[in-house]
Design a protein around this motif. Structure first.
Motif, short mmCIF file in Angstrom:
data_model
loop_
_atom_site.label_atom_id
_atom_site.label_comp_id
_atom_site.label_asym_id
_atom_site.label_seq_id
_atom_site.Cartn_x
_atom_site.Cartn_y
_atom_site.Cartn_z
N GLY A 108 5.50 11.27 6.05
CA GLY A 108 4.11 11.66 6.28
C GLY A 108 3.55 10.89 7.47
O GLY A 108 4.19 9.99 8.00
N PRO A 109 2.33 11.27 7.89
CA PRO A 109 1.73 10.62 9.06
C PRO A 109 1.02 9.32 8.69
O PRO A 109 0.59 9.12 7.56
CB PRO A 109 0.69 11.66 9.50
CG PRO A 109 0.24 12.29 8.22
CD PRO A 109 1.49 12.34 7.34
N MET A 110 0.89 8.43 9.69
CA MET A 110 0.06 7.25 9.49
C MET A 110 -1.42 7.65 9.47
O MET A 110 -1.84 8.48 10.28
CB MET A 110 0.30 6.24 10.60
CG MET A 110 -0.55 4.97 10.44
SD MET A 110 -0.10 3.66 11.62
CE MET A 110 -0.55 4.43 13.16
N VAL A 111 -2.16 7.09 8.53
CA VAL A 111 -3.61 7.25 8.48
C VAL A 111 -4.22 5.96 9.03
O VAL A 111 -3.67 4.88 8.84
CB VAL A 111 -4.08 7.52 7.03
CG1 VAL A 111 -5.61 7.57 6.93
CG2 VAL A 111 -3.46 8.80 6.50
N VAL A 112 -5.34 6.10 9.74
CA VAL A 112 -6.03 4.91 10.29
C VAL A 112 -7.49 4.91 9.85
O VAL A 112 -8.08 5.97 9.59
CB VAL A 112 -5.97 4.88 11.84
CG1 VAL A 112 -4.54 4.67 12.31
CG2 VAL A 112 -6.56 6.15 12.46
N SER A 113 -8.05 3.70 9.78
CA SER A 113 -9.50 3.58 9.66
C SER A 113 -10.05 3.23 11.04
O SER A 113 -9.35 2.65 11.87
CB SER A 113 -9.88 2.50 8.64
OG SER A 113 -9.41 1.23 9.04
N MET A 114 -11.30 3.63 11.29
CA MET A 114 -11.89 3.38 12.62
C MET A 114 -13.19 2.60 12.46
O MET A 114 -14.00 2.90 11.59
CB MET A 114 -12.16 4.70 13.33
CG MET A 114 -12.61 4.55 14.78
SD MET A 114 -14.38 4.14 15.02
CE MET A 114 -15.14 5.75 14.70
N ARG A 115 -13.34 1.58 13.29
CA ARG A 115 -14.60 0.84 13.36
C ARG A 115 -15.02 0.77 14.83
O ARG A 115 -14.20 0.38 15.68
CB ARG A 115 -14.43 -0.59 12.82
CG ARG A 115 -14.17 -0.64 11.30
CD ARG A 115 -13.65 -1.99 10.84
NE ARG A 115 -13.31 -1.96 9.42
CZ ARG A 115 -12.20 -1.42 8.91
NH1 ARG A 115 -11.30 -0.87 9.72
NH2 ARG A 115 -11.98 -1.42 7.62
N VAL A 131 -12.02 1.35 17.45
CA VAL A 131 -10.82 0.54 17.20
C VAL A 131 -10.22 1.02 15.88
O VAL A 131 -10.94 1.24 14.90
CB VAL A 131 -11.18 -0.96 17.15
CG1 VAL A 131 -9.94 -1.80 16.88
CG2 VAL A 131 -11.83 -1.39 18.48
N PHE A 132 -8.88 1.19 15.90
CA PHE A 132 -8.18 1.84 14.79
C PHE A 132 -7.21 0.88 14.11
O PHE A 132 -6.37 0.27 14.78
CB PHE A 132 -7.39 3.05 15.30
CG PHE A 132 -8.27 4.08 15.98
CD1 PHE A 132 -8.85 5.09 15.24
CD2 PHE A 132 -8.54 4.00 17.34
CE1 PHE A 132 -9.68 6.04 15.85
CE2 PHE A 132 -9.36 4.94 17.96
CZ PHE A 132 -9.94 5.96 17.21
N TRP A 133 -7.36 0.77 12.81
CA TRP A 133 -6.43 -0.04 12.02
C TRP A 133 -5.60 0.87 11.11
O TRP A 133 -6.14 1.86 10.57
CB TRP A 133 -7.20 -1.02 11.15
CG TRP A 133 -7.69 -2.24 11.86
CD1 TRP A 133 -7.05 -3.45 11.94
CD2 TRP A 133 -8.93 -2.41 12.59
NE1 TRP A 133 -7.81 -4.34 12.67
CE2 TRP A 133 -8.96 -3.73 13.08
CE3 TRP A 133 -10.00 -1.56 12.87
CZ2 TRP A 133 -10.02 -4.24 13.84
CZ3 TRP A 133 -11.06 -2.05 13.63
CH2 TRP A 133 -11.06 -3.37 14.11
N ALA A 134 -4.35 0.54 10.87
CA ALA A 134 -3.54 1.28 9.89
C ALA A 134 -4.25 1.22 8.55
O ALA A 134 -4.90 0.22 8.22
CB ALA A 134 -2.14 0.68 9.80
N CYS A 135 -4.12 2.27 7.76
CA CYS A 135 -4.95 2.43 6.56
C CYS A 135 -4.08 2.71 5.33
O CYS A 135 -3.11 3.46 5.39
CB CYS A 135 -5.93 3.59 6.79
SG CYS A 135 -6.95 3.99 5.36
N GLY A 136 -4.50 2.14 4.22
CA GLY A 136 -3.78 2.29 2.95
C GLY A 136 -3.96 3.64 2.28
O GLY A 136 -3.51 3.81 1.14
N VAL A 137 -4.60 4.58 2.97
CA VAL A 137 -4.58 5.95 2.49
C VAL A 137 -3.29 6.65 2.93
O VAL A 137 -2.95 7.74 2.47
CB VAL A 137 -5.85 6.72 2.96
CG1 VAL A 137 -5.81 8.20 2.63
CG2 VAL A 137 -7.09 6.10 2.31
#
Lengths: 269, 269
Positions: free
Chosen positions: A165-172, A228-234
């Motif tokens: 599956g794809p990486m999900v990211v969070s953005m701040r 800014v994008f961080w890898a996400c636990g979703v």
């Protein structure tokens, strides 16, 4: 998506203990958990049948930025060494998947939990928001009282067994003159996603529109700020959607497990 | 234990590439690998039947200081993403276990390898010896041309499924005024055991006699030096001995897999 509160949110969620926060969620409070129980690590949940547990643990080992494993239960257990509560009731909300398809959101999954489920607690970037705030780096979704914005990317994870599956990211959105500080601070927390995977330019991650997150709520990027994008636990839930295992239970994105572990337990020098 | 060399050791083992070192071992050179292929990460090997792979990966997740997982093969595969060679021939020596009992040392395990084996490559503290040497911290077993001294401790690992056992440590004598430097340098390599688990006082680890290591060769602790103990990737083999799975293949302690990954890949800021 609006949250349906059956209870009022507390006046000072940061001051709650993990136990107090879990009791509120168990009683029915349904809110994103950013800013809750300051100083305590938050975690993503993915519970999968025992038969898939090795594939998932290997998927996590191969994609450590997105899937840093904090704890794993024995099959059928409903608490964990870093989570003294009940994993079936003490998160604000859950998403259930059948054959990869979302099959409803719930605030209590006791009737759906199965004795063959192995639950994985995965690090969450909410954990490093407290040190960001302490360094006067604004965290827009906490200011706005909304959920963090999360996006599916065009970056495939390394597959493992039956999971891909794809990486999900969070953005701040971060002020340009504080991006370096945000990198420096978050890189000290590798177990909760660590340094950003991407700074600026959403298009190269395959994100067409920052105003339309795949999970959570949009936030405004102000002039002078950089997304800014961080890898996400979703990411594990995106893998469930892509790989279609027979059954899975995750948290509702942004509605995390508040653990008994301290943020500082996951800090490196 | 004396190593039986069928080939002469190279004059400058540090200068070898991983490929060159693996070719020598494949040809029959049987030596401890400390000091070989400077700048490249070394790894412990444990190969277990697929049926035990989840228990082992969970054991590693629960005991990350002793069992930092660098790579995992698909069942039956004999190379890995960080190891382009053949895992059955390209280590200097192997130990085979049947029902937890040592069942011989081999320099080639092609005839014993099974299609259901999953191989785990676990970080090795030899990896941070190069940066220690660069900081003028002596590494006695490299100076002496012997194997590192390793000891079973009285510290139980956290069990996982059918696996349990004691933590194994490696010991290096460090001049008292360089212990802090050794801690500082090695703490930057958490994936290859990181900071020491213990400084001084072997008795509290349950080590009765530093001159009688459980694995490897004894080294002298000189006046003014302190014995410093790091978690060791032989811990999985101690778990095999304690937990008695039907079959397992490990490296002979000190006789590591030389990977294609750089030491610096495992360095944190």
């Amino acid at each position: 998506m609006a949250d349906t509160d059956t209870l009022h949110a507390p006046a000072d969620p940061a001051a709650l203990s993990p136990e107090e926060a879990r009791a509120l969620f168990r009683a029915g409070l349904r809110v994103p958990t950013a800013g809750y129980a300051a100083g305590y690590a938050q975690a993503n949940l993915i519970a999968l049948p025992r038969d898939l547990a090795f594939d998932f643990l290997l998927f996590a080992q191969r994609n450590p930025k997105a899937c840093p494993v904090l704890d794993v239960t024995e099959p059928g257990e409903t608490s964990a060494s870093i989570f003294a509560g009940d994993l079936r009731t003490d998160l604000p909300a859950y998403r259930v998947y059948r054959h990869g398809e979302p099959a409803g959101e719930f605030t209590d999954v006791r009737e759906l939990w199965r004795p063959d489920l192995v639950a994985f607690l995965i690090g969450c970037s909410f954990t490093f928001e407290t040190p960001m705030l302490q360094a006067d780096i604004p965290v827009r979704h906490i200011e706005a009282g909304t959920n963090v914005a999360m996006f599916r990317t065009n970056r495939p994870c390394r597959p493992a067994g039956r999971l891909e599956g794809p990486m999900v990211v969070s953005m701040r959105p971060i002020p340009a003159d504080q991006v370096a500080d945000a990198v420096r601070i978050t890189s000290r927390y590798p177990s909760v996603h660590g340094a950003p995977v991407h700074v600026g330019d959403p298009a190269t991650l395959g994100i067409a529109d920052l105003d339309r997150p795949d999970f959570g709520d949009p936030v405004e990027v102000l002039p002078g700020e950089v997304p800014v994008f961080w890898a996400c636990g979703v990411t594990p839930q995106a893998a469930v959607m892509a790989s279609k295992p027979e059954f899975a239970i995750g948290h509702a994105p942004g509605h995390m497990a508040i653990t008994d572990a301290r943020d500082s337990d996951y800090q490196v020098p």
